[in-house]
Design a protein around this motif. Structure first.
Motif, short mmCIF file in Angstrom:
data_model
loop_
_atom_site.label_atom_id
_atom_site.label_comp_id
_atom_site.label_asym_id
_atom_site.label_seq_id
_atom_site.Cartn_x
_atom_site.Cartn_y
_atom_site.Cartn_z
N UNK A 1 0.83 -1.20 0.00
CA UNK A 1 0.00 0.00 0.00
C UNK A 1 0.86 1.25 0.00
N UNK A 2 1.88 1.29 0.85
CA UNK A 2 2.77 2.45 0.88
C UNK A 2 3.48 2.64 -0.45
N UNK A 3 3.89 1.55 -1.06
CA UNK A 3 4.56 1.63 -2.36
C UNK A 3 3.63 2.20 -3.42
N UNK A 4 2.38 1.75 -3.41
CA UNK A 4 1.40 2.25 -4.40
C UNK A 4 1.11 3.73 -4.18
N UNK A 5 0.93 4.13 -2.92
CA UNK A 5 0.64 5.54 -2.62
C UNK A 5 1.84 6.44 -2.94
N UNK A 6 3.02 5.90 -2.80
CA UNK A 6 4.22 6.70 -3.06
C UNK A 6 4.44 6.96 -4.54
N UNK A 7 3.80 6.17 -5.38
CA UNK A 7 3.99 6.33 -6.83
C UNK A 7 3.13 7.44 -7.42
N UNK A 8 2.08 7.84 -6.72
CA UNK A 8 1.25 8.92 -7.25
C UNK A 8 2.07 10.21 -7.27
N UNK A 9 2.09 10.85 -8.44
CA UNK A 9 2.87 12.08 -8.55
C UNK A 9 2.22 13.22 -7.76
N UNK A 10 0.93 13.11 -7.51
CA UNK A 10 0.24 14.08 -6.65
C UNK A 10 -0.74 13.32 -5.78
N UNK A 11 -0.60 13.49 -4.47
CA UNK A 11 -1.51 12.88 -3.51
C UNK A 11 -2.18 14.00 -2.73
N UNK A 12 -3.52 14.03 -2.73
CA UNK A 12 -4.28 15.03 -1.99
C UNK A 12 -4.87 14.38 -0.74
N UNK A 13 -4.53 14.93 0.42
CA UNK A 13 -5.07 14.46 1.69
C UNK A 13 -5.97 15.56 2.24
N UNK A 14 -7.25 15.30 2.28
CA UNK A 14 -8.24 16.31 2.63
C UNK A 14 -8.69 16.15 4.08
N UNK A 15 -8.83 17.27 4.76
CA UNK A 15 -9.38 17.32 6.12
C UNK A 15 -8.49 16.62 7.14
N UNK A 16 -7.21 16.96 7.13
CA UNK A 16 -6.32 16.49 8.18
C UNK A 16 -6.54 17.41 9.38
N UNK A 17 -7.56 17.12 10.12
CA UNK A 17 -7.97 18.03 11.19
C UNK A 17 -8.26 17.24 12.45
N UNK A 18 -9.53 17.11 12.80
CA UNK A 18 -9.91 16.46 14.04
C UNK A 18 -10.19 14.99 13.74
N UNK A 19 -9.14 14.17 13.92
CA UNK A 19 -9.18 12.77 13.53
C UNK A 19 -9.18 11.87 14.75
N UNK A 20 -9.66 10.64 14.53
CA UNK A 20 -9.55 9.59 15.53
C UNK A 20 -8.35 8.74 15.15
#
Length: 276
Positions: free
Chosen positions: A153-172
């Motif tokens: 999973x980390x390898x696949x996510x690392x290959x995206x040339x742009x990764x958007x992470x939305x709402x890194x705020x009040x998380x559990x």
């Protein structure tokens, strides 16, 4: 011979040629078009078809929840956003430099709209990208520990040339999720670009993640080559006064303009920059 040609084009999966074959042959017969001209026009049709299919695939793989673009963003309603700065980002030089973008601001100020617009612009110009709600991604990373698929999973996510992470705020969050998030940012560091939207300015991340040494290392990597945009403006979800133009952020748009007349290919790999 024409039937054999049709079968060959279909066998090779030249869908653009297949769609234009009969019309182009009829045109050539009527106008005595030279064979080289006919072949050139057929190849143009095939190239255009491949670009369209490739773009459709990239947009599908990006998993964008809404079809927003920068053209639909209501800059006139958000004085807290510098339109010129966002248009400069739309030129995608930050992607070619593997820079990150951090969008910080209260709820409803347009952070997600800008992030989606930049992601769409990247897809239109030949880059591979992915949109994630931050909590969903962190839950997915945690689940991967159970079946020991975290490396893949980390390898696949690392290959995206742009990764958007939305709402890194009040998380559990669980401690394992915090560790996995750091590993993800570390693997993408100086190689690819990440856009993060958040309600929390970076000092508040220490309370969010509850691991000061890890947050120090995380911010060191994330902010090393980073464009931080703080949006101090009204919520775009607030009702508009009567007679105003409806909020264009919530219109669905089908396309975004590429940054040039040709689809840009991803930049060739560059030598890693030294870590600090």
């Amino acid at each position: 011979m024409l039937d054999q040609l049709r079968n060959l084009v279909a066998q090779l999966r030249f869908r653009g040629m297949e769609a234009a074959l009969d019309a182009e042959i009829a045109r050539a017969e009527r106008g005595s078009v030279p064979a080289v001209d006919l072949l050139y026009r057929m190849l143009l049709e095939e190239a255009a078809s491949k670009r369209e299919r490739s773009l459709a695939y990239r947009l599908q793989q990006a998993h964008m929840p809404w079809s927003w673009s920068l053209e639909s963003f209501p800059f006139e309603r958000q004085p807290g956003v510098d339109k010129g700065q966002i248009q400069t980002l739309a030129g995608l030089d930050f992607l070619r430099r593997s820079d990150n973008v951090l969008l910080v601001g209260p709820a409803g100020t347009g952070k997600t709209g800008i992030a989606l617009g930049l992601l769409r612009q990247a897809c239109v110009n030949g880059y591979r990208g992915r949109f994630y709600n931050a909590q969903v991604l962190l839950d997915e990373l945690y689940a991967s520990l159970a079946d020991r698929s975290s490396l893949q999973l980390l390898k696949r996510l690392s290959r995206f040339q742009l990764l958007v992470l939305d709402e890194l705020s009040y998380l559990t969050l669980k401690p394992e999720q915090v560790d996995m998030f750091f590993r993800l940012i570390d693997q993408r560091y100086l190689r690819t670009s990440t856009i993060i939207t958040t309600n929390l300015d970076t000092p508040a991340w220490y309370d969010l993640f509850q691991k000061k040494p890890l947050v120090d290392a995380l911010l060191d990597r994330l902010q090393h080559h980073c464009i931080t945009i703080r949006i101090n403006g009204p919520s775009l979800r607030s009702p508009q006064p009567a007679g105003n133009t409806p909020n264009r952020l919530h219109r669905r748009t089908a396309t975004a303009r590429p940054t040039s007349s040709h689809v840009k290919q991803p930049a060739s790999p560059k030598s890693p920059r030294s870590r600090r």
